[in-house]
Design a protein around this motif. Structure first.
Motif, PDB file in Angstrom:
ATOM      1  N   PHE A   1      41.383  43.731 106.268  1.00 35.98           N
ATOM      2  CA  PHE A   1      41.432  44.658 105.147  1.00 35.98           C
ATOM      3  C   PHE A   1      40.171  44.578 104.294  1.00 35.98           C
ATOM      4  O   PHE A   1      39.668  45.596 103.816  1.00 35.98           O
ATOM      5  N   ALA A   2      39.653  43.363 104.085  1.00 35.19           N
ATOM      6  CA  ALA A   2      38.425  43.224 103.295  1.00 35.19           C
ATOM      7  C   ALA A   2      37.255  43.913 103.981  1.00 35.19           C
ATOM      8  O   ALA A   2      36.449  44.596 103.323  1.00 35.19           O
ATOM      9  N   GLY A   3      37.142  43.745 105.306  1.00 37.35           N
ATOM     10  CA  GLY A   3      36.076  44.420 106.032  1.00 37.35           C
ATOM     11  C   GLY A   3      36.193  45.925 105.939  1.00 37.35           C
ATOM     12  O   GLY A   3      35.194  46.639 105.717  1.00 37.35           O
ATOM     13  N   LEU A   4      37.413  46.442 106.107  1.00 40.55           N
ATOM     14  CA  LEU A   4      37.634  47.885 105.991  1.00 40.55           C
ATOM     15  C   LEU A   4      37.245  48.388 104.608  1.00 40.55           C
ATOM     16  O   LEU A   4      36.539  49.406 104.467  1.00 40.55           O
ATOM     17  N   VAL A   5      37.678  47.680 103.574  1.00 37.93           N
ATOM     18  CA  VAL A   5      37.402  48.099 102.201  1.00 37.93           C
ATOM     19  C   VAL A   5      35.906  48.098 101.916  1.00 37.93           C
ATOM     20  O   VAL A   5      35.372  49.035 101.297  1.00 37.93           O
ATOM     21  N   LEU A   6      35.193  47.079 102.363  1.00 34.86           N
ATOM     22  CA  LEU A   6      33.765  46.979 102.060  1.00 34.86           C
ATOM     23  C   LEU A   6      32.939  48.024 102.804  1.00 34.86           C
ATOM     24  O   LEU A   6      31.990  48.581 102.249  1.00 34.86           O
ATOM     25  N   VAL A   7      33.290  48.324 104.051  1.00 34.64           N
ATOM     26  CA  VAL A   7      32.598  49.406 104.767  1.00 34.64           C
ATOM     27  C   VAL A   7      32.849  50.738 104.068  1.00 34.64           C
ATOM     28  O   VAL A   7      31.927  51.533 103.842  1.00 34.64           O
ATOM     29  N   ALA A   8      34.105  50.984 103.709  1.00 34.95           N
ATOM     30  CA  ALA A   8      34.434  52.220 102.995  1.00 34.95           C
ATOM     31  C   ALA A   8      33.735  52.262 101.640  1.00 34.95           C
ATOM     32  O   ALA A   8      33.275  53.331 101.204  1.00 34.95           O
ATOM     33  N   ALA A   9      33.638  51.118 100.970  1.00 39.95           N
ATOM     34  CA  ALA A   9      32.983  51.076  99.659  1.00 39.95           C
ATOM     35  C   ALA A   9      31.510  51.433  99.765  1.00 39.95           C
ATOM     36  O   ALA A   9      30.969  52.151  98.904  1.00 39.95           O
ATOM     37  N   ALA A  10      30.841  50.961 100.818  1.00 37.51           N
ATOM     38  CA  ALA A  10      29.426  51.305 101.002  1.00 37.51           C
ATOM     39  C   ALA A  10      29.263  52.812 101.169  1.00 37.51           C
ATOM     40  O   ALA A  10      28.343  53.429 100.605  1.00 37.51           O
ATOM     41  N   VAL A  11      30.155  53.429 101.935  1.00 36.27           N
ATOM     42  CA  VAL A  11      30.091  54.878 102.128  1.00 36.27           C
ATOM     43  C   VAL A  11      30.358  55.605 100.817  1.00 36.27           C
ATOM     44  O   VAL A  11      29.672  56.580 100.472  1.00 36.27           O
TER      45      VAL A  11
ATOM     46  N   LEU B   1      33.197  49.366  91.339  1.00 35.57           N
ATOM     47  CA  LEU B   1      33.161  47.980  91.810  1.00 35.57           C
ATOM     48  C   LEU B   1      34.407  47.213  91.367  1.00 35.57           C
ATOM     49  O   LEU B   1      34.893  46.346  92.099  1.00 35.57           O
ATOM     50  N   CYS B   2      34.947  47.541  90.193  1.00 36.17           N
ATOM     51  CA  CYS B   2      36.198  46.897  89.771  1.00 36.17           C
ATOM     52  C   CYS B   2      37.333  47.252  90.725  1.00 36.17           C
ATOM     53  O   CYS B   2      38.161  46.393  91.081  1.00 36.17           O
ATOM     54  N   THR B   3      37.373  48.517  91.151  1.00 41.31           N
ATOM     55  CA  THR B   3      38.380  48.915  92.132  1.00 41.31           C
ATOM     56  C   THR B   3      38.217  48.141  93.430  1.00 41.31           C
ATOM     57  O   THR B   3      39.209  47.702  94.039  1.00 41.31           O
ATOM     58  N   ILE B   4      36.983  47.948  93.854  1.00 39.76           N
ATOM     59  CA  ILE B   4      36.723  47.223  95.106  1.00 39.76           C
ATOM     60  C   ILE B   4      37.124  45.752  94.963  1.00 39.76           C
ATOM     61  O   ILE B   4      37.631  45.144  95.913  1.00 39.76           O
ATOM     62  N   VAL B   5      36.899  45.178  93.783  1.00 38.54           N
ATOM     63  CA  VAL B   5      37.338  43.791  93.551  1.00 38.54           C
ATOM     64  C   VAL B   5      38.844  43.670  93.781  1.00 38.54           C
ATOM     65  O   VAL B   5      39.331  42.762  94.471  1.00 38.54           O
ATOM     66  N   GLY B   6      39.602  44.593  93.207  1.00 39.28           N
ATOM     67  CA  GLY B   6      41.046  44.565  93.407  1.00 39.28           C
ATOM     68  C   GLY B   6      41.445  44.785  94.845  1.00 39.28           C
ATOM     69  O   GLY B   6      42.362  44.126  95.357  1.00 39.28           O
ATOM     70  N   ALA B   7      40.746  45.700  95.527  1.00 44.85           N
ATOM     71  CA  ALA B   7      41.088  46.012  96.920  1.00 44.85           C
ATOM     72  C   ALA B   7      40.785  44.853  97.856  1.00 44.85           C
ATOM     73  O   ALA B   7      41.472  44.677  98.873  1.00 44.85           O
ATOM     74  N   VAL B   8      39.765  44.059  97.555  1.00 42.21           N
ATOM     75  CA  VAL B   8      39.449  42.889  98.378  1.00 42.21           C
ATOM     76  C   VAL B   8      40.379  41.722  98.053  1.00 42.21           C
ATOM     77  O   VAL B   8      40.734  40.935  98.934  1.00 42.21           O
ATOM     78  N   THR B   9      40.796  41.635  96.803  1.00 42.86           N
ATOM     79  CA  THR B   9      41.672  40.538  96.382  1.00 42.86           C
ATOM     80  C   THR B   9      43.103  40.743  96.861  1.00 42.86           C
ATOM     81  O   THR B   9      43.794  39.782  97.224  1.00 42.86           O
ATOM     82  N   LEU B  10      43.568  41.989  96.887  1.00 44.93           N
ATOM     83  CA  LEU B  10      44.982  42.247  97.145  1.00 44.93           C
ATOM     84  C   LEU B  10      45.483  41.700  98.486  1.00 44.93           C
ATOM     85  O   LEU B  10      46.521  41.046  98.521  1.00 44.93           O
ATOM     86  N   PRO B  11      44.801  41.933  99.621  1.00 53.31           N
ATOM     87  CA  PRO B  11      45.340  41.395 100.883  1.00 53.31           C
ATOM     88  C   PRO B  11      45.332  39.873 100.955  1.00 53.31           C
ATOM     89  O   PRO B  11      46.030  39.298 101.788  1.00 53.31           O
ATOM     90  N   ALA B  12      44.566  39.229 100.080  1.00 49.62           N
ATOM     91  CA  ALA B  12      44.553  37.763 100.050  1.00 49.62           C
ATOM     92  C   ALA B  12      45.603  37.194  99.117  1.00 49.62           C
ATOM     93  O   ALA B  12      45.826  35.983  99.100  1.00 49.62           O
ATOM     94  N   SER B  13      46.271  38.039  98.350  1.00 50.06           N
ATOM     95  CA  SER B  13      47.232  37.572  97.358  1.00 50.06           C
ATOM     96  C   SER B  13      48.513  37.102  98.037  1.00 50.06           C
ATOM     97  O   SER B  13      49.075  37.803  98.864  1.00 50.06           O
ATOM     98  N   ARG B  14      48.992  35.947  97.635  1.00 50.19           N
ATOM     99  CA  ARG B  14      50.208  35.404  98.220  1.00 50.19           C
ATOM    100  C   ARG B  14      51.240  35.011  97.168  1.00 50.19           C
ATOM    101  O   ARG B  14      52.137  34.221  97.436  1.00 50.19           O
ATOM    102  N   ASP B  15      51.107  35.549  95.975  1.00 50.16           N
ATOM    103  CA  ASP B  15      52.185  35.432  95.000  1.00 50.16           C
ATOM    104  C   ASP B  15      52.326  36.761  94.273  1.00 50.16           C
ATOM    105  O   ASP B  15      51.398  37.573  94.253  1.00 50.16           O
ATOM    106  N   LEU B  16      53.493  37.000  93.711  1.00 47.33           N
ATOM    107  CA  LEU B  16      53.810  38.309  93.132  1.00 47.33           C
ATOM    108  C   LEU B  16      52.910  38.655  91.956  1.00 47.33           C
ATOM    109  O   LEU B  16      52.533  39.828  91.779  1.00 47.33           O
TER     110      LEU B  16
END
Length: 487
Positions: free
Chosen positions: A89-99, A123-138
Motif C-alpha cells: 500500500f505504501a508503494g502504491l500511495v507513493l507512486v500515485a503521489a508522485a503522479v 503531503l499531509c494526506t500522503i502521510v496519513g495514507a502511508v501510515t494507515l496500512p501500518a496501523s495496528r491499533d484502533l
C-alpha cells in the motif's frame, strides 16, 4: 526507558511530514518560487519511496510503538508494523503521489491557488495514507484515516471563486464528518466490549480465544451493532452503496489532481483500513460481516455501472466507474480467507494504476466531454493509445492483461469461497461495464478534429509515470498478488 522507537520503520511518513513542513516554510520565505515547492514535494516522496524499497529488501516485518514487556506487552501489541501488506500500500500511495504532484504543477500553473498550502495539504494526506496500512491499533487507524480525509476537502476548496469546487468541498466535508462519527461510534462499542484497542487482542476476543471483560459466558449482542457501524463508516470512505451519492459531484467539482487523489490514494487508504479491521481484528465475526460485505459489493458494482452508462462527462464517468470498481474490490472480502484478501488487494493495485493513467490523460487533454476525445489518437498518439490501454484494462479485456488477470483472480476466489451468486452478479456487471469503456475507447479512434494539443510538459511527465506504472503492473500481476500478504 519504557518506549523505544525504530526510526527506520517510521521513516517514510516521517520524511513526508518533514517535507510538508519544509514546503510550508519555503512558501513563507520564498513565495515567488512555486516550482521549487513542487520539486521539494517530489523529492520528499522519492526519499520516502527509497525507505519503502529498503524495508522491502529486508527480511521479515518490523514494528515499533510496542507495549513494553514489563507492562504486559507481546510481539503482537504494537501500533506500527511494516510488513508486506504495509509496503504494497505504501508503494502504491507513493507512486500515485508522485503522479498527483506532477498533475498539480499543471493545475497550479494557471494561478489562483496558493501553492504552499496546496503542497502542504497534499503531503499531509500522503502521510496519513502511508501510515494507515501500518496501523495496528484502533486509535492510530482512526487518526491516520482522518489525516487522509481532512486535507482533501481543503484541497478541493482551494480553487477559489469556483462555485462547483466550493459545493464539492462542502459535500465532501459533510460526508467525512458523518462517516467518521458512525465509525467512531462503532469503534467505541468494539473497545467497550473488548477492553483493548490493539487489533491482535481484538481478534482474540472476537474469535472467542480470550474472554471479553464483563461477559465471561460469551460476547454480547451489541457486537453486531459495532461491526455494522464500522463497516458503514468505511463504506462512506470508499463510496460504496448506499453511501456513494457524493462521488460524482465531488469528482466533477474538485480539481482533476484532487479527483485522481480521491479515486486512488483515498480509496486505497479506505480499503486498507477496512481490510485491517475486518481481517486482523474482526476475523472471528466473519459470519456477521461477510454477508453484509457481499450484498454491499453486489449493489455497489451494479449501481456504479448503471450510473456510468448515462454519463457524457468523462470525470463523472470515471467517478461512477470508480464506484463500480469498489464493488469488484469488495467482492473477495465476502468469502474471507487469506487468498481472497490477496486477490482484493491485487485488484485494487491494478485498478489504481489504470485509473491514475486515465486521469492523467484527462488532465493532459483538459476536456470534460466524451465527444471532445474524438480522434485523440490522431492528434496525440501517445495520449490516445495510453488512454485506450487504461480503459481496456479497466474493462478487463485483452490485450489489457492486468485487468483481465485481476478479474480472473477475483472470480476464482469468489467461486472457491462458495459465493456463486456474487460471481454471477460480477460477471453480469463486467459485461455492463464493457459498454461505457468501449464507447469512450471507440471515440479515441473515431474521425474528429486533428488539431494538435499543447499541454504543459508536467502533464506529459505525469502521464508517462502513470502509464509506466500501469504497464509494469500489467506485466507482473502475479507479483502483486504474491506481495499483498497481511501478517
Amino acid at each position: 526507558m519504557i518506549q523505544q522507537i525504530d526510526y527506520f520503520v517510521i521513516a517514510p511518513p516521517l520524511v513526508l511530514a518533514l517535507s510538508a513542513a519544509l514546503v510550508l516554510l519555503l512558501d513563507a520565505f520564498l513565495p515567488a518560487r512555486p516550482v521549487l515547492s513542487g520539486v521539494l514535494a517530489l523529492a520528499g516522496i522519492a526519499v520516502a519511496a527509497g525507505f519503502v524499497v529498503a524495508q522491502a529488501a529486508g527480511t521479515g516485518s518490523r514494528s515499533t510503538f510496542c507495549v513494553p514487556q514489563r507492562l504486559g506487552g507481546t510481539a503482537a501489541t504494537c501500533s506500527f508494523v511494516a510488513d508486506g501488506f504495509t509496503l504494497v500500500f505504501a508503494g502504491l500511495v507513493l507512486v500515485a503521489a508522485a503522479v498527483v504532484v506532477l498533475m498539480s504543477m499543471t493545475e497550479l500553473a494557471g494561478g489562483g491557488i496558493p501553492v504552499g498550502e496546496w503542497y502542504f495539504l497534499l503531503l499531509c494526506t500522503i502521510v496519513g495514507a502511508v501510515t494507515l496500512p501500518a496501523s495496528r491499533d484502533l486509535i492510530m487507524l482512526v487518526v491516520a484515516l482522518e489525516l487522509v480525509s481532512l486535507p482533501v476537502f481543503a484541497l478541493t476548496a482551494l480553487k477559489r471563486y469556483d462555485g462547483r469546487a466550493s459545493e464539492a468541498a462542502v459535500k465532501l466535508f459533510v460526508v467525512s464528518v458523518v462517516s467518521t462519527a458512525i465509525m467512531l461510534f462503532g469503534v467505541s462499542l468494539l473497545y467497550g466490549i473488548s477492553g483493548t484497542v490493539y487489533l491482535s487482542r481484538l481478534s482474540g476476543v472476537f474469535s472467542g480465544q480470550v474472554a471479553a471483560p464483563g461477559a465471561p459466558e460469551g460476547l454480547p449482542a451489541v457486537v453486531t451493532v459495532g461491526v455494522v457501524l464500522v463497516v458503514a463508516g468505511f463504506a462512506f470512505k470508499i463510496a460504496a452503496v448506499p453511501f456513494h451519492s457524493w462521488a460524482a459531484d465531488v469528482y466533477q467539482g474538485a480539481p482533476i489532481p484532487v479527483a485522481a487523489l480521491l479515486s486512488v490514494i483515498s480509496k486505497a487508504s479506505g480499503f486498507a483500513g477496512l481490510i485491517l479491521v475486518l481481517v486482523a481484528a474482526l476475523g472471528g465475526q466473519a459470519a456477521t460481516w461477510a454477508p453484509i460485505v457481499g450484498i454491499v459489493a453486489a449493489l455497489t458494482m451494479t449501481a456504479g455501472n448503471l450510473l456510468a452508462m448515462r454519463q457524457h462527462s468523462v470525470v463523472r464517468l470515471l467517478a461512477w466507474s470508480s464506484v463500480a470498481q469498489s464493488g469488484y474490490i469488495l467482492a473477495p472480502l465476502a468469502v474471507t480467507g487469506t487468498a481472497a484478501v490477496r486477490s482484493s488487494i491485487a485488484y485494487l493495485v491494478i485498478y489504481a494504476a489504470m485509473n491514475l493513467g486515465a486521469f492523467t490523460v484527462v488532465m493532459l487533454v483538459s476536456k470534460t466531454e466524451l465527444d471532445d476525445y474524438r480522434g485523440l489518437v490522431f492528434r496525440r498518439p501517445a495520449a490516445g493509445l495510453a488512454l485506450a490501454f487504461c480503459l481496456i484494462c479497466l474493462a478487463g479485456l485483452p490485450p489489457g492483461l492486468a485487468g483481465l488477470f485481476a478479474k480472473v483472480f477475483v472470480f476464482r476466489e469468489i467461486v472457491a469461497g462458495g459465493a456463486g451468486w456474487l460471481a454471477l452478479v460480477m460477471a453480469v456487471n463486467t459485461v455492463i461495464g464493457l459498454y461505457y469503456y468501449a464507447v469512450w475507447t471507440a471515440r479515441l479512434f473515431a474521425p474528429g478534429s486533428r488539431a494538435p494539443l499543447s499541454p504543459p510538459a508536467t502533464a506529459w511527465y505525469a502521464m508517462g509515470v502513470a502509464v509506466v506504472a500501469a504497464v509494469l503492473f500489467s506485466l507482473a500481476p502475479q507479483l502483486v498478488l504474491d506481495m499483498a500478504s497481511l501478517t
